[in-house]
Motif scaffolding. Sequence first.
Motif, short mmCIF file in Angstrom:
data_model
loop_
_atom_site.label_atom_id
_atom_site.label_comp_id
_atom_site.label_asym_id
_atom_site.label_seq_id
_atom_site.Cartn_x
_atom_site.Cartn_y
_atom_site.Cartn_z
N SER A 169 38.11 44.88 36.61
CA SER A 169 38.95 46.07 36.45
C SER A 169 38.48 46.91 35.26
CB SER A 169 40.39 45.63 36.26
OG SER A 169 41.16 46.72 35.81
N LYS A 170 38.18 46.22 34.15
CA LYS A 170 37.81 46.95 32.94
C LYS A 170 36.40 47.52 33.04
CE LYS A 170 41.74 46.13 31.80
NZ LYS A 170 42.67 47.21 32.21
N SER A 171 35.46 46.74 33.58
CA SER A 171 34.08 47.21 33.57
C SER A 171 33.83 48.27 34.64
CB SER A 171 33.11 46.04 33.74
OG SER A 171 33.22 45.52 35.04
N ARG A 172 34.62 48.25 35.71
CA ARG A 172 34.36 49.21 36.79
C ARG A 172 35.48 50.21 36.98
NH1 ARG A 172 30.64 47.17 41.56
NH2 ARG A 172 28.92 46.54 40.23
N ASP A 173 36.44 50.20 36.08
CA ASP A 173 37.56 51.12 36.14
C ASP A 173 38.29 51.03 37.48
OD1 ASP A 173 39.22 52.92 34.95
OD2 ASP A 173 38.14 54.67 35.70
N VAL A 174 38.51 49.79 37.93
CA VAL A 174 39.21 49.57 39.19
C VAL A 174 40.67 49.27 38.91
CG1 VAL A 174 39.37 48.01 41.17
CG2 VAL A 174 37.13 48.72 40.34
N THR A 175 41.55 49.94 39.63
CA THR A 175 42.97 49.64 39.53
C THR A 175 43.23 48.35 40.30
OG1 THR A 175 43.36 52.01 39.60
CG2 THR A 175 45.28 50.59 39.86
N VAL A 176 43.83 47.36 39.64
CA VAL A 176 44.11 46.10 40.32
C VAL A 176 45.61 45.94 40.51
CG1 VAL A 176 44.04 43.59 40.10
CG2 VAL A 176 42.04 44.94 39.46
N ILE A 177 46.00 45.66 41.74
CA ILE A 177 47.40 45.30 41.99
C ILE A 177 47.37 43.93 42.65
CG2 ILE A 177 49.58 45.95 43.07
CD1 ILE A 177 48.51 48.80 43.31
N MET A 178 48.01 42.95 42.01
CA MET A 178 47.98 41.61 42.61
C MET A 178 49.36 40.98 42.56
SD MET A 178 45.91 39.44 39.74
CE MET A 178 46.12 39.71 37.99
N THR A 179 49.53 39.96 43.37
CA THR A 179 50.77 39.19 43.29
C THR A 179 50.43 37.84 42.68
OG1 THR A 179 50.47 38.17 45.45
CG2 THR A 179 51.60 40.29 45.41
N LEU A 180 51.32 37.32 41.88
CA LEU A 180 51.11 36.00 41.27
C LEU A 180 52.42 35.23 41.31
CD1 LEU A 180 49.01 36.72 38.03
CD2 LEU A 180 48.19 35.70 40.16
N HIS A 181 52.30 33.90 41.36
CA HIS A 181 53.51 33.08 41.32
C HIS A 181 53.92 32.72 39.91
CE1 HIS A 181 55.27 32.37 45.10
NE2 HIS A 181 54.15 31.98 45.68
N ASP A 182 52.92 32.57 39.05
CA ASP A 182 53.21 32.06 37.71
C ASP A 182 53.48 33.22 36.74
OD1 ASP A 182 53.13 30.99 35.18
OD2 ASP A 182 51.57 29.52 35.68
#
Lengths: 354, 273
Positions: B198-211
């Motif tokens: 995300s940081k190196s390629r300027d990608v917006t990340v949307i993820m789901t996590l349980h923890d």
Amino acid sequence: MYGSLSRWAKAPDGLCLSRFFWRRRALLVLFLLLPLPAFLLSMNVGTYPLSTTQLAEIVAARLMGHDTDLPQVYDTVIFNIRLPRILLAMLVGAALSISGATLQGIFRNPLVSPFILGLSSGAAFGAALAIAVFPQLPLQVGAFAFSMLAVGSAYLMAKRKGEVPVISLVLAGVVVSSVFGALLAIVQFAVDERSLQSIVYWNMGTLSTASWSKFYQAAPWVLIGCVVLLALRWRLNVLALGEEEARSVGMNLELYKFLFIVSSTLVASAVVSVAGIIGLVGLIIPHMVRMVFGPDHRILLPLSVTMGASFLVLVDDVARAAFSFEMPVGIITTLLGAPVFIYLLRKTRAGGWE
Amino acid sequence: MDDGNGGPGIRDAEGVRIEGISLSYGCAKILDGVSLAIRKGSVVTLVGPNGCGKTTLLKIINRLLKPDSGRVFVDGSDISKMSTHRLARIMGYVPQGHRTSFPFTVKEVVITGRMPYVPAFSTPGKEDIKKTEQVLSLIRIDRLSDHAYTQISGGERQLVMIARAMVQEPSVLLLDEPTSYLDFRNQIQTLKLIREISKSRDVTVIMTLHDPNHAMMFSDEVVLLRRLNGNGAGNVVASGSPEDAMTPQNIKSAYGVEVEIVDVKGRRLLMPI
């Protein structure tokens, strides 16, 4: 070149690298060229006694346009009996194999055959109708129309809200097969013994009635279907990884599924309508190719065509020459295919499948 | 790719905007008027109990599901008006726990991400192969290129699917439970890698996590969701920086669990009481 070279570039030791690479390359070329020797061998096989020199002489005469001293019957045997039969056998083998390979990709299941959507049951019923009920209907037309109808109705039954889930397709195929099986049983029950015999014999799958007209009837459909399938073959890799996965990389899933099903049905229906139901070819040939070369459809589809063609023409050689009588080739493909299949299943990369 | 300015929160360009998304399965309402604005290049985690609709929301953002109402914008464009190819070029999706029955090589799997760039009657070309190899080394799985996808570990498979999404050259990367089925070490490595990409390629990340603790450690922003209970409260309990969103009160109203915040060497951790 690039892709296949790097496939082995990281092999543990250098010796392995070149050996594996060349072995794979050599195998690939061998499999692609296999129809050629298979064709030449098959031209020499037959019940009519004809030596290779006589064969060469007649073919040369035909090509050069001059006459020979050999009797006219030799010419007939070669050009009106052997040649159409060999070409038809190759056409049928190629068509069933590419159809099977495609459907296995769509269903993401290596054990799927071209007949999963009710194609063979529809064809059998159509053929029976033509034999026993509507003698004015050409047999091939009946079989072709009803095999397409069977697959079409399975497809429409599975379709809901513009989507055709694979699991619904399989189940719809089972139902359609049973329905046409029942309809076939009605016809078989009602007709006289002679017609019944014809129906049963047709169901076994045979190339003994091969003719130029049958070849010309089936060839255009097979050609059209194969061109579409070969052109779209990489898309099968995308599809084979899963439907949601395919959609998330921008695949118009239902369109491609439709195109693949229509094309594979077209090629299989065309050959079933002229040769009857020849089992196991469409299942084992793609399987064998996959075991040697992996599941990449870019290689799998072209190789299924050449392997399928070679396989069936050689098996048909056995069917027409090995016994004192003509054995329906469908029986031999099944009996021969099963052990080969089991051997490969146990010996090779099959362990990678879940 | 050339935009590695590192620190989060520097730029405020909008990456993804979600407006009034609602969806019902049958008569059960899953999402009710969810609206979110997600900054370009940030890592945003959706957390919440099972059935709160986080995976559903992710699929709606990727148009795998159609909402009953509401719209999704990526870089200002409405995704419902985009062609499938255009959408696949700006958005990558990593599904949860992927399996396949054919022993495709890792490289063959990853290159399917080039689908939106390969013309219909064609196969991937040199350019596609080059980009695939670049991403394989970016994700550091180039040594697996020729291994059968069916014979590598679950953690490696997860990385392969991330690589597959990355060859789409997306500006938005969606990941559904990227750490499920992974062991402790692989969970941390995968989350670190996602952040790094995300940081190196300027990608917006949307993820789901349980923890929730993973969400706190690896996200720029957290969106805490709850199940709809019919009393008029919306899905979003809180959204914002991990510190602001993940308070004991908010956790309580999302999960119904009492937690306290423990400070470990300047890091906040949620501990159930």
